[in-house]
Design an enzyme around this catalytic site. Structure first.
Site, short mmCIF file in Angstrom:
data_model
loop_
_atom_site.label_atom_id
_atom_site.label_comp_id
_atom_site.label_asym_id
_atom_site.label_seq_id
_atom_site.Cartn_x
_atom_site.Cartn_y
_atom_site.Cartn_z
N HIS A 1 -0.88 -0.26 -9.86
CA HIS A 1 -1.49 -1.41 -8.81
C HIS A 1 -2.19 -2.48 -9.67
CE1 HIS A 1 -3.54 -1.34 -4.76
NE2 HIS A 1 -3.57 -2.39 -4.98
N ARG B 1 0.79 -1.20 -0.03
CA ARG B 1 -0.07 -0.07 0.03
C ARG B 1 0.77 1.29 0.03
NH1 ARG B 1 -3.57 -2.82 -1.43
NH2 ARG B 1 -5.68 -3.14 -0.84
N GLU C 1 -3.75 7.06 -4.83
CA GLU C 1 -4.09 6.68 -6.16
C GLU C 1 -5.25 7.35 -6.66
OE1 GLU C 1 -4.04 2.56 -5.88
OE2 GLU C 1 -1.86 2.46 -5.13
#
Ligand code: DGY
Length: 325
Positions: A291, A244, A273
């Site tokens: 991601h 993360r 993000e």
């Protein structure tokens, strides 16, 4: 009287087989355009649905979860991580939460390995130049990266994905493994099946490792890997993150990369993000992915199916298989 099917909002597009299975049992609202829902849409949904099938891009914070006339009782999150959900707020309003572990372990470790190799071998910069037509032919001295054989991989977070990454790096790339984990290992070498050393602090790991790979859940109050930790890395060190973005002080990482204080980074996740800092986009010593750690057709289908298993368990009364709250 016929029993009504639970009303389920699926916040993002899922693989077709998963959506078909959801539609068989639930009164389901899909998102065929795959547009992320806005906060107001998520808040409104809380009053209209019995459950959400959500994912990392849905910020389910206290103001959303505690929306007035809340009807949602269950959130089946698609992802092993669930830092998009404010768990304290969910607990207060008695919402059950599940995740989708295990099925994505190997795929995510593959991407960590890919980032280790891509960043140390500078393949992103090299491919970009080639695509732009700037390759003048073989050169003995162009695109010199660093070899990883015999170098030290430092894993932060020796859970499922951390272990799978370390195993690949040890057996596949010949790297030495050191790791930091809150859980003490009595005999790491015995437990992991190859020589590995546990260190007792992130500071020790940062100073020792040639490549640091992060495998801890996000969602803490502040980043686990701070500016101080980044400052302890070797000037020849690389930082890899497939977990993360908020686990690392992103500003400090960008500053270290821009200032040439570390050799490079391989990132699949970012603090905010889908925003990627401009400074990172300009650098040729970083590999940047969107991601996609678990992005294989097989794995994303398995994750979706697990989310449906969790939903089924909740509505059957047997309980979600992967209940985290
Ligand atoms: C995960 O499984 O946590 C991935 O990052 C997608 O959310």
């Amino acid at each position: 009287m016929q029993k009504m099917s639970p009303k389920v909002l699926v916040t993002r597009k899922l693989p077709a087989a998963v959506e078909a299975r959801l539609s068989e049992r639930y009164d389901v609202r899909l998102n065929p355009d795959d547009r992320p829902l806005k906060r107001a849409q998520l808040s409104a949904a809380m009053a209209h649905y019995d459950a959400l099938v959500s994912t990392v891009s849905d910020k389910l914070d206290a103001s959303v979860l505690q929306a007035p006339q809340r009807r949602v009782r269950m959130i089946a999150n698609v992802g092993v991580g669930f830092s998009n959900i404010d768990m304290d707020a969910a607990r207060i309003v008695n919402i059950s939460v599940s995740n989708t572990p295990d099925v994505l372990t190997e795929a995510t470790a593959d991407i960590a390995l890919l980032l280790i190799l891509a960043s140390t071998r500078r393949t992103s910069a090299a491919e970009t130049k080639l695509r732009q037509g700037h390759w003048r032919g073989f050169s003995v001295v162009d695109y010199l990266g660093s070899s990883v054989q015999g170098k030290i991989l430092g894993i932060i977070g020796m859970g499922r994905i951390g272990r799978a990454t370390a195993r690949r790096a040890h057996f596949g790339l010949g790297m030495q493994v050191v790791f930091y984990s809150r859980t003490p290992f009595a005999d790491p070498t015995e437990e992991l099946g190859y020589p590995a050393r546990q260190v007792d602090s992130i500071d020790a790991l940062m100073a020792t490792a040639d490549v640091v790979s992060v495998h801890v859940p996000g969602g803490r109050a502040g980043p686990l890997i701070s500016a101080r930790h980044i400052a302890q890395m070797k000037p020849s060190g690389y930082l890899i993150n497939t977990a993360r973005g908020d686990s690392i002080d992103q500003d400090a990482l960008v500053a270290a990369l821009v200032g040439g204080r570390i050799a490079g980074a391989g990132l699949d996740v970012y603090a905010h993000e889908p925003t990627v800092p401009d400074a990172l986009l300009q650098l040729d010593n970083v590999t940047l992915l969107p991601h996609m750690g678990s992005a294989t057709a097989e794995v994303r289908t398995a994750m979706g199916m697990l989310a449906v298993d969790n939903l089924d368990g909740f509505f059957d009364g047997s309980g979600p298989v992967n209940q985290v709250l």
